[in-house]
Design an enzyme around this catalytic site. Structure first.
Site, PDB file in Angstrom:
ATOM      1  CB  ILE A  61      -1.009   0.151   1.294  1.00 15.36           C
ATOM      2  CG1 ILE A  61      -0.219  -0.151   2.438  1.00 15.36           C
ATOM      3  CG2 ILE A  61      -1.932  -1.230   1.236  1.00 15.36           C
ATOM      4  CD1 ILE A  61      -0.999  -0.115   3.793  1.00 15.36           C
ATOM      5  CG  ASP A  62       4.827   0.492  -0.895  1.00 15.27           C
ATOM      6  OD1 ASP A  62       4.805   0.561  -1.957  1.00 15.27           O
ATOM      7  OD2 ASP A  62       5.505  -0.750  -0.162  1.00 15.27           O
ATOM      8  CG  HIS A 118      -4.353  -5.744   0.560  1.00 15.67           C
ATOM      9  ND1 HIS A 118      -3.278  -6.526   0.983  1.00 15.67           N
ATOM     10  CD2 HIS A 118      -5.375  -6.404   0.079  1.00 15.67           C
ATOM     11  CE1 HIS A 118      -3.471  -7.876   0.842  1.00 15.67           C
ATOM     12  NE2 HIS A 118      -4.779  -7.820   0.452  1.00 15.67           N
TER      13      HIS A 118
END
Length: 229
Positions: free
Chosen positions: A98-99, A114
């Site tokens: 999720i970065d 996600h």
């Protein structure tokens, strides 16, 4: 490694399925290893749950902003090589991360399975809020609503859009490469069940993974592997 390099050369439609191990070399910890985010924490799953967001938004906000964001992290060899391969091939990256590092590296077709910490929105009015504003406050300046990152928390479902995009890419792929993940978290680990049965599957991970069908395992550091592709 040579087998993977040759498979990438021959493939037309490639899917990379990536997990936390891809971002660890960029300084972003994984979750469950001895040095991971959850190490020493008593209830980390609760802190990243929908229940915590609703019941204790201040606690949720503090945990997320203090532990999840790494705005200075830069893409590593793995991210960059995947983006480079996309210049010549039809590539889709489906990531549990999720970065936002795949996008930073230049990958265009990324499914954030996600969600992403860098997409935020107000739960009251629904408007988008920049991550930089969210890091300053979780209260929306325009309407007073509570802002949250658009990530899948515990107790929440994967978006239909992410599932649909992932399945479309998986069905079309003639090469699937699993990288930096134990590949045990459902429904992410079930995506390959929908593959074209002629597709070749490789897994690149420091620890061996298990799949119920034939695949080629490269039990090595993914940075080293992708540096040589």
């Amino acid at each position: 490694m040579n087998n993977l390099k040759e498979a990438i050369k021959q493939a037309e439609h490639i899917v990379f399925l990536t997990g936390a191990g891809v971002s660890v070399p960029s300084g972003i910890p994984d979750y469950r290893s001895k040095n991971g985010l959850y190490a020493g924490m008593s209830s980390p799953e609760y802190m990243l749950s929908h229940t915590c967001l609703v019941r204790e938004p201040e606690k949720f906000y503090q945990f997320v902003t203090e532990n999840m964001y790494y705005p200075d992290a830069v893409p590593n060899t793995i991210h960059r090589k995947m983006a480079e391969i996309e210049a010549d091939k039809n590539v889709t990256v489906i990531t549990q991360n999720i970065d936002g590092l795949h996008e930073k590296a230049g990958s265009k077709k990324v499914v954030n399975f996600h969600g992403s910490l860098y997409h935020c929105y107000c739960q009251k009015c629904g408007r988008s809020v920049s991550a930089s504003d969210y890091l300053q406050s979780d209260i929306h300046a325009d309407c007073g609503g509570v802002v949250r990152p658009d990530v899948v928390l515990y107790e929440e479902a994967i978006s239909e859009s992410a599932i649909d995009q992932s399945l479309a890419a998986i069905r079309e792929a003639d090469l699937i490469v699993i990288v930096g993940t134990s590949f045990r978290v459902s429904p992410f680990c079930n995506l390959t069940d929908y593959r074209n049965k002629k597709a070749r599957i490789f897994a690149v991970n420091k620890e061996r993974i298990s799949l119920p069908y034939p695949f080629e395992m490269i039990e090595n550091d993914a940075v080293k592997v992708f540096a040589e592709i």
